[in-house]
Design an enzyme around this catalytic site. Structure first.
Site, PDB file in Angstrom:
ATOM      1  CG  LEU A  12      -1.819  -1.204   1.387  1.00 33.07           C
ATOM      2  CD1 LEU A  12      -2.693  -1.047   2.620  1.00 33.07           C
ATOM      3  CD2 LEU A  12      -2.681  -1.383   0.142  1.00 33.07           C
ATOM      4  NE  ARG A  19       0.076  10.652   9.742  1.00 26.72           N
ATOM      5  CZ  ARG A  19      -0.294   9.437  10.156  1.00 26.72           C
ATOM      6  NH1 ARG A  19      -0.315   9.171  11.450  1.00 26.72           N
ATOM      7  NH2 ARG A  19      -0.624   8.496   9.291  1.00 26.72           N
ATOM      8  N   GLY A 144      -2.789   1.466  15.372  1.00 20.12           N
ATOM      9  CA  GLY A 144      -4.044   0.798  15.708  1.00 20.12           C
ATOM     10  C   GLY A 144      -3.780  -0.185  16.833  1.00 20.12           C
ATOM     11  CD  GLU A 159      -6.305   2.440  12.644  1.00 18.07           C
ATOM     12  OE1 GLU A 159      -5.294   3.156  12.636  1.00 18.07           O
ATOM     13  OE2 GLU A 159      -6.240   1.202  12.499  1.00 18.07           O
ATOM     14  CG  ASN A 174      -2.737  -3.452  12.299  1.00 17.50           C
ATOM     15  OD1 ASN A 174      -2.082  -4.345  11.766  1.00 17.50           O
ATOM     16  ND2 ASN A 174      -3.520  -2.610  11.628  1.00 17.50           N
ATOM     17  CE  LYS A 356      36.231  18.828 -15.493  1.00 12.67           C
ATOM     18  NZ  LYS A 356      35.771  19.858 -16.426  1.00 12.67           N
ATOM     19  CG  ASN A 382      56.701  14.094  -9.086  1.00 16.49           C
ATOM     20  OD1 ASN A 382      56.041  15.071  -8.722  1.00 16.49           O
ATOM     21  ND2 ASN A 382      57.427  13.366  -8.260  1.00 16.49           N
ATOM     22  CG  ASN A 391      39.877  23.119 -17.017  1.00 13.10           C
ATOM     23  OD1 ASN A 391      40.059  24.077 -16.271  1.00 13.10           O
ATOM     24  ND2 ASN A 391      38.926  22.245 -16.818  1.00 13.10           N
TER      25      ASN A 391
HETATM   26  C1  UD1 Z   1      -2.157   1.912   9.613  1.00 13.43           C
HETATM   27  C2  UD1 Z   1      -3.221   1.029  10.282  1.00 13.43           C
HETATM   28  C3  UD1 Z   1      -2.901   0.913  11.776  1.00 13.43           C
HETATM   29  C4  UD1 Z   1      -1.516   0.323  11.956  1.00 13.43           C
HETATM   30  C5  UD1 Z   1      -0.458   1.150  11.180  1.00 13.43           C
HETATM   31  C6  UD1 Z   1       0.842   0.401  11.171  1.00 13.43           C
HETATM   32  C7  UD1 Z   1      -5.336   1.291   9.101  1.00 13.43           C
HETATM   33  C8  UD1 Z   1      -6.629   1.988   9.052  1.00 13.43           C
HETATM   34  N1  UD1 Z   1      -4.522   1.610  10.106  1.00 13.43           N
HETATM   35  O1  UD1 Z   1      -2.265   3.218  10.214  1.00 13.43           O
HETATM   36  O2  UD1 Z   1      -3.865   0.063  12.412  1.00 13.43           O
HETATM   37  O3  UD1 Z   1      -1.165   0.287  13.336  1.00 13.43           O
HETATM   38  O4  UD1 Z   1      -0.868   1.326   9.810  1.00 13.43           O
HETATM   39  O5  UD1 Z   1       1.862   1.190  10.603  1.00 13.43           O
HETATM   40  O6  UD1 Z   1      -5.083   0.457   8.269  1.00 13.43           O
HETATM   41  N2  UD1 Z   1      -2.649   3.956   2.014  1.00 13.43           N
HETATM   42  C9  UD1 Z   1      -3.157   3.761   0.736  1.00 13.43           C
HETATM   43  N3  UD1 Z   1      -4.398   4.237   0.455  1.00 13.43           N
HETATM   44  C10 UD1 Z   1      -5.173   4.877   1.368  1.00 13.43           C
HETATM   45  C11 UD1 Z   1      -4.648   5.061   2.673  1.00 13.43           C
HETATM   46  C12 UD1 Z   1      -3.390   4.585   2.960  1.00 13.43           C
HETATM   47  O7  UD1 Z   1      -2.515   3.174  -0.111  1.00 13.43           O
HETATM   48  O8  UD1 Z   1      -6.304   5.266   1.015  1.00 13.43           O
HETATM   49  C13 UD1 Z   1      -1.306   3.459   2.318  1.00 13.43           C
HETATM   50  C14 UD1 Z   1      -0.351   4.554   2.746  1.00 13.43           C
HETATM   51  O9  UD1 Z   1       0.330   5.105   1.622  1.00 13.43           O
HETATM   52  C15 UD1 Z   1       0.612   3.826   3.689  1.00 13.43           C
HETATM   53  C16 UD1 Z   1      -0.247   2.682   4.236  1.00 13.43           C
HETATM   54  O10 UD1 Z   1      -1.378   2.566   3.391  1.00 13.43           O
HETATM   55  O11 UD1 Z   1       1.725   3.285   3.017  1.00 13.43           O
HETATM   56  C17 UD1 Z   1      -0.704   2.953   5.672  1.00 13.43           C
HETATM   57  O12 UD1 Z   1      -1.404   4.191   5.702  1.00 13.43           O
HETATM   58  P1  UD1 Z   1      -1.188   5.239   6.867  1.00 13.43           P
HETATM   59  O13 UD1 Z   1      -2.039   6.409   6.606  1.00 13.43           O
HETATM   60  O14 UD1 Z   1       0.229   5.443   7.122  1.00 13.43           O
HETATM   61  O15 UD1 Z   1      -1.851   4.410   8.071  1.00 13.43           O
HETATM   62  P2  UD1 Z   1      -1.538   4.552   9.625  1.00 13.43           P
HETATM   63  O16 UD1 Z   1      -2.254   5.710  10.172  1.00 13.43           O
HETATM   64  O17 UD1 Z   1      -0.080   4.470   9.858  1.00 13.43           O
HETATM   65 CA    CA Z   2       1.746   4.505   8.626  1.00 13.12          CA
END
Ligand code: UD1
Ligand code: CA
Length: 461
Positions: A12, A19, A144, A159, A174, A356, A382, A391
């Site tokens: 993902l 942030r 989470g 969460e 999680n 260079k 040398n 240059n």
């Molecule tokens: C998420 C988990 C949380 C866990 C944590 C671990 C959920 C709702 N929460 O929270 O329980 O403890 O990861 O690190 O799953 N992303 C997408 N599409 C979206 C949203 C997110 O691809 O619509 C991807 C983000 O780019 C990222 C990953 O999913 O790589 C996690 O998303 P992020 O927003 O970082 O979730 P956390 O708040 O960290």
């Molecule tokens: Ca995350």
């Protein structure tokens, strides 16, 4: 490691990473020279999955152009980022044919293949429908929380922002990594709603729906909580880089590299180092740098995208970028090798010398305060202190050719384009504008030396 033929892996990586407060998508931020996503890809490739998808959305094209197109990989678009559950949903058709789906986040670069392998083994042996990776952490802030009933069975994930005070005190989190039977996964995702603080479809909510349908849900709790750490802001970026650096330094130490003050050196993930190398304090090895056997580097030298052959000594405070240093050469202290500096074997480049886009032949020495640019130099030359190839005429760069066994006296200016043929000796302080013939001595006219008799030094006071 065994092949995992019936697993489809999903990474993902569609979120913006708000942030991070950055115009660069989160997963492209670098950790030790490699993008966050590059680290995760490397980890999952270690599992040799049947197929792999990366879910992208925010700045999808930019991510694709950085990562390229590894074999077996699908780029899946999540046009609107409606949550981790929604992101996984987009992979329904690309994952057809796999029995299980392994989901990992693109923002956990410390994760290791072994851990994923154990999770999958556990999943397959327990015949659970969902197996979630969890970890007990000292500071669960932001993650989470894993909720369990009085028997200790998992009942769901809440969460951080949706959690009650009591739930916030749970220290099991999680990791964001799930192994799920494929058919069940997409059925369960259909049931997930966005009734939460962020109005997002949360992937961990599949647990509640699975339990309601009497499906087996298991967890694997990881001992080394380092691995699951996610990066959401730049404080975490720096912390994770530091942890990864420690891991990489230790790997090199165990392979035969001596590292002085290990916490002071930087070795990027993309660097290769030979045997019996000594890295002294404060040294940085960056990018595609390769160091041969028996080299000694530093203290406080920076080497980027360069190839250093065997038994080379790079002394303190040298900066080497895009260069090649042949075996048994000595560089520094305070030397600067710029891109396309090409040193043959046993070359000596000393203090305050800049080179260079030049070839320096075997055994040649440029030991003090020189600039050599756009030059081809033969062997056993040398070059005296303070000598310079001029240059650049303000518009164009010109080449200097120097043969073999040439001796250039100190403070010589070689006004390019110019050639000094083999065996020539150039007198100190010369300004060379024309071809210097082989052998013999060539020197430019020198101002007459005068003596002022009876002159007295001014007295102090
Ligand atoms: C998420 C988990 C949380 C866990 C944590 C671990 C959920 C709702 N929460 O929270 O329980 O403890 O990861 O690190 O799953 N992303 C997408 N599409 C979206 C949203 C997110 O691809 O619509 C991807 C983000 O780019 C990222 C990953 O999913 O790589 C996690 O998303 P992020 O927003 O970082 O979730 P956390 O708040 O960290
Ligand atoms: Ca995350």
């Amino acid at each position: 490691m065994i092949q995992n033929p019936n697993v489809h892996i999903i990474i993902l990586a569609a979120g913006q990473g708000t942030r991070m407060k950055s115009s660069t998508p989160k997963v492209l931020h670098k950790i030790l020279g490699k993008s966050m996503l590059g680290h995760v890809l490397h980890t999952v490739e270690g599992l040799r999955p049947q197929s792999l998808s990366v879910v992208v959305g925010h700045e999808a094209e930019r991510i694709r152009s950085v990562i390229g197109d590894p074999a077996n990989m699908n780029w899946v678009n999540q046009h609107e980022q409606l949550g981790t559950g929604h992101a996984v949903m987009q992979c329904k058709s690309v994952s057809v044919g796999a029995d299980n789906v392994l989901i990992v986040c693109g923002d956990t670069p410390l994760l290791q293949s072994d851990t994923l392998h154990k999770l999958m083994q556990n999943h397959q042996q327990s015949s659970a429908v969902i197996t979630m990776l969890t970890a007990k952490v000292v500071n669960p802030f932001g993650y989470g929380r894993v909720c369990r009933n009085t028997e200790g069975n998992v009942i769901g994930v809440v969460e951080h922002r949706d959690a009650s005070l009591e739930q916030l005190s749970i220290d099991e989190v999680n990791a964001g990594i799930f192994c799920v039977k494929r058919v069940a996964l997409f059925e369960l995702l259909e049931q997930v709603s966005c009734d939460n603080d962020q109005n997002e479809y949360y992937l961990p909510d599949i647990i509640v729906h699975a339990l309601a349908r009497n499906m087996k849900v298991g967890t694997v709790c990881i001992e080394n909580d380092d691995e699951i750490l996610g990066i959401n802001n730049r404080v975490q970026l720096a912390e994770i880089e530091q942890r990864l650096q420690k891991r990489i330094v230790q790997e090199w130490q165990l392979l035969g590299v001596t590292v002085q003050q290990p916490e002071s050196v930087r070795i990027e993930a993309t660097v290769k180092i030979g045997n019996d190398v000594e890295l002294r304090a404060g040294t940085q090895l960056l990018g595609s740098t390769m160091i041969g056997d028996n080299c000694c580097i530093g203290p406080y030298s920076v080497i980027e995208d360069s190839w250093i052959d065997d038994a080379v000594e790079v002394f303190s405070f040298s900066h080497i970028q895009g260069a090649h240093v042949g075996s048994k050469s000595k560089v520094g202290p305070f030397a600067r090798l710029r891109p396309e500096a090409e040193l043959d074997e046993q070359v000596h480049v000393g203090n305050f010398v800049e080179i260079k886009k030049s070839i320096v032949g075997r055994g040649s020495k440029i030991n003090h305060l020189s600039y050599i640019g756009d030059t081809q130099m033969g062997s056993d030359c040398n070059i005296g202190a303070g000598s310079i190839t001029c240059n650049y005429d303000g518009a164009n760069k010109h080449r200097t050719l120097i043969g073999d066994n040439v001796f250039v006296g100190s403070d010589t200016k070689m006004i390019a384009p110019v050639e000094i043929k083999s065996g020539a000796t150039v007198g100190a302080g010369s300004i060379i504008t024309k071809t210097v013939n082989e052998n013999g001595l060539t020197l430019s006219a020198r101002p007459e030396q005068r003596h002022v008799p009876g002159w007295q030094r001014p007295k102090k006071g």
